[in-house]
Motif scaffolding. Sequence first.
Motif, short mmCIF file in Angstrom:
data_model
loop_
_atom_site.label_atom_id
_atom_site.label_comp_id
_atom_site.label_asym_id
_atom_site.label_seq_id
_atom_site.Cartn_x
_atom_site.Cartn_y
_atom_site.Cartn_z
N ARG A 158 -113.95 64.92 -18.52
CA ARG A 158 -113.68 64.65 -17.73
C ARG A 158 -112.51 65.30 -17.59
N SER A 159 -111.35 65.93 -16.93
CA SER A 159 -110.24 65.86 -16.66
C SER A 159 -109.66 64.77 -16.81
N ARG A 160 -108.69 64.89 -18.33
CA ARG A 160 -107.36 64.00 -18.69
C ARG A 160 -106.88 63.79 -17.12
N HIS A 161 -106.40 64.80 -16.29
CA HIS A 161 -105.16 64.42 -15.29
C HIS A 161 -105.93 64.55 -13.39
N LEU A 162 -105.50 63.18 -13.42
CA LEU A 162 -105.69 62.93 -12.39
C LEU A 162 -104.42 62.83 -11.98
N CYS A 163 -104.14 63.29 -10.68
CA CYS A 163 -102.52 62.29 -9.45
C CYS A 163 -102.18 61.58 -10.56
N SER A 164 -100.89 61.34 -10.87
CA SER A 164 -100.16 60.17 -11.32
C SER A 164 -100.22 58.88 -10.98
N VAL A 165 -100.78 58.00 -12.42
CA VAL A 165 -101.58 56.95 -11.49
C VAL A 165 -100.31 55.48 -10.65
N ALA A 166 -100.40 55.00 -11.34
CA ALA A 166 -100.35 54.28 -11.01
C ALA A 166 -100.32 53.47 -10.51
N TYR A 200 -89.73 44.42 -8.78
CA TYR A 200 -90.54 44.73 -10.12
C TYR A 200 -91.05 45.99 -9.90
N ASN A 201 -89.99 46.94 -11.14
CA ASN A 201 -91.19 48.04 -11.78
C ASN A 201 -91.26 48.08 -12.70
N MET A 202 -92.72 49.27 -12.76
CA MET A 202 -93.86 49.70 -13.78
C MET A 202 -93.44 50.98 -14.73
N ALA A 203 -92.81 50.82 -15.81
CA ALA A 203 -92.98 51.97 -16.42
C ALA A 203 -94.38 51.82 -17.10
N ILE A 204 -94.70 53.02 -17.37
CA ILE A 204 -96.15 53.47 -18.03
C ILE A 204 -95.65 54.53 -18.85
N GLY A 205 -94.53 54.62 -19.13
CA GLY A 205 -94.94 55.03 -20.12
C GLY A 205 -95.24 57.06 -20.86
N ASP A 206 -95.24 57.90 -21.50
CA ASP A 206 -96.05 59.18 -21.04
C ASP A 206 -97.55 59.62 -21.29
N VAL A 207 -97.63 59.55 -19.97
CA VAL A 207 -100.00 59.33 -20.45
C VAL A 207 -99.99 60.71 -20.21
N ASN A 208 -99.53 62.08 -20.07
CA ASN A 208 -100.48 62.87 -20.21
C ASN A 208 -100.09 63.77 -21.16
N THR A 209 -99.77 62.80 -23.03
CA THR A 209 -99.81 62.63 -24.33
C THR A 209 -101.23 62.74 -24.73
N SER A 224 -100.44 69.75 -15.02
CA SER A 224 -100.29 68.22 -15.84
C SER A 224 -101.10 67.31 -15.05
N VAL A 225 -100.53 67.29 -14.31
CA VAL A 225 -101.20 65.69 -13.34
C VAL A 225 -101.57 66.28 -12.66
#
Length: 416
Positions: free
Chosen positions: A5-13, A201-210, A94-95
């Motif tokens: 599949r394409s790895r790029h979906l609208c950003s997670v979360a 609470y905030n969750m930082a997910i880092g670089d998910v597009n590399t 990308s996303v």
Amino acid sequence: MPAIRSRHLCSVAAALALTVTAPATTATAAGSSAALREVLFVGNNWDGTADVIKSSGDFAKIGRIDVVPDKDERMAEINVDPIKWIYFMAIRNSVGEGHDQFVDDMYSTPDGTSMVVSRPSFADVVSIDLATGDINWRFPVTGYRADHMAVSPDGKRVAVSASTSNTVHVLDIETGKQLGRFATGDKPHENIFTKDGKYIYNMAIGDVNTQTDAPWLDWTKGDRRITVVDATTYQQVKVIDMRPRLDAIGLTDHSDAVRPAVFSPDESKLYFQVSFFNGFFEYDLATDKITRTKTLPKNPATSDDRTTFVNDSRHHGISMSPDGSKLCVAGTMDDYATVVNRTTLQEGPLVTASKPYWATVSGDGKSCIVSESGTDQVTAIDFATGQKTVSVPVGDHPQRVRPAQVPAGWTSPSAG
């Protein structure tokens, strides 16, 4: 299900369903005599629309809102600013999987008269009048992309992640005025208010597009952590880094990027998903330890190649029944959703779903609602039986589904 599949979906979360609004069909807004009706907002990211559906029962569509009524104006601004144009195109390619991201998250105001929406491609948050479809206010976030939001328990404040500036803005939901802001890890994503409204609470997910997705390259993904702040002063209270906590239970090859998460009703436990993993974890806040791990089934048709996972997420979407007895999990890349017994962690039937991207709870608390981004529908799954009850067509690429309120008798300001 296709193997690649394409790895790029609208950003997670992330995200998640922290609170379930009580049925509000006959409720009255604070300071108003207007009766409110409980509904669900469904954000159709690629359409630039939000469908409004019933919050229980047959989940029938009530109306649709255009969340980009100012599209021509925003595009004119982007087209004359080279930097904005570069980021706009980067999001699309990308996303966005070749599409613009026009709606990520949305909530209603306490009086039910407006919808507040974060718009990734336009790097802003807007309030839209539900009677007229007009924009009440607009808040441009710092940086070049807006992401997940959370609303305070009293409905008066909304927190939004500005993903390229590592910032969360907290806004007055009625006026759009910034009340405060705080710094986060890399690529802030999901936000959660505690039920007493004291902390965020905030969750930082880092670089998910590399493409550096191999476990030994996990360090390249950036500063991924949970930032806890005082919701009055917006000062940092605590940072939770899941890396040493995962290492402590021998899971050194698992990502520490926390994706959607949900608290137990007493907020003693946090259940969360991480990048690349088909399952979730239970984290005990008092002992500061991961106490249980649940690995869910893989779909044999799904490739194990991490570079094919959308934004690094294999499973994305988790919610909890109001009594805390059941969890509902969206198995995004494995094309199913399932209800899990919280005590035993035994999953129920694997309900077929096409790239399910989010999970929330119906207004009556009886069903889990997942958005199927692959088939443009939302599906209800009964918490008691784990079986699908109904699917409802919505717009292009549904992502976030949020409980909301609109005035009783509300109809769309325009056809849709």
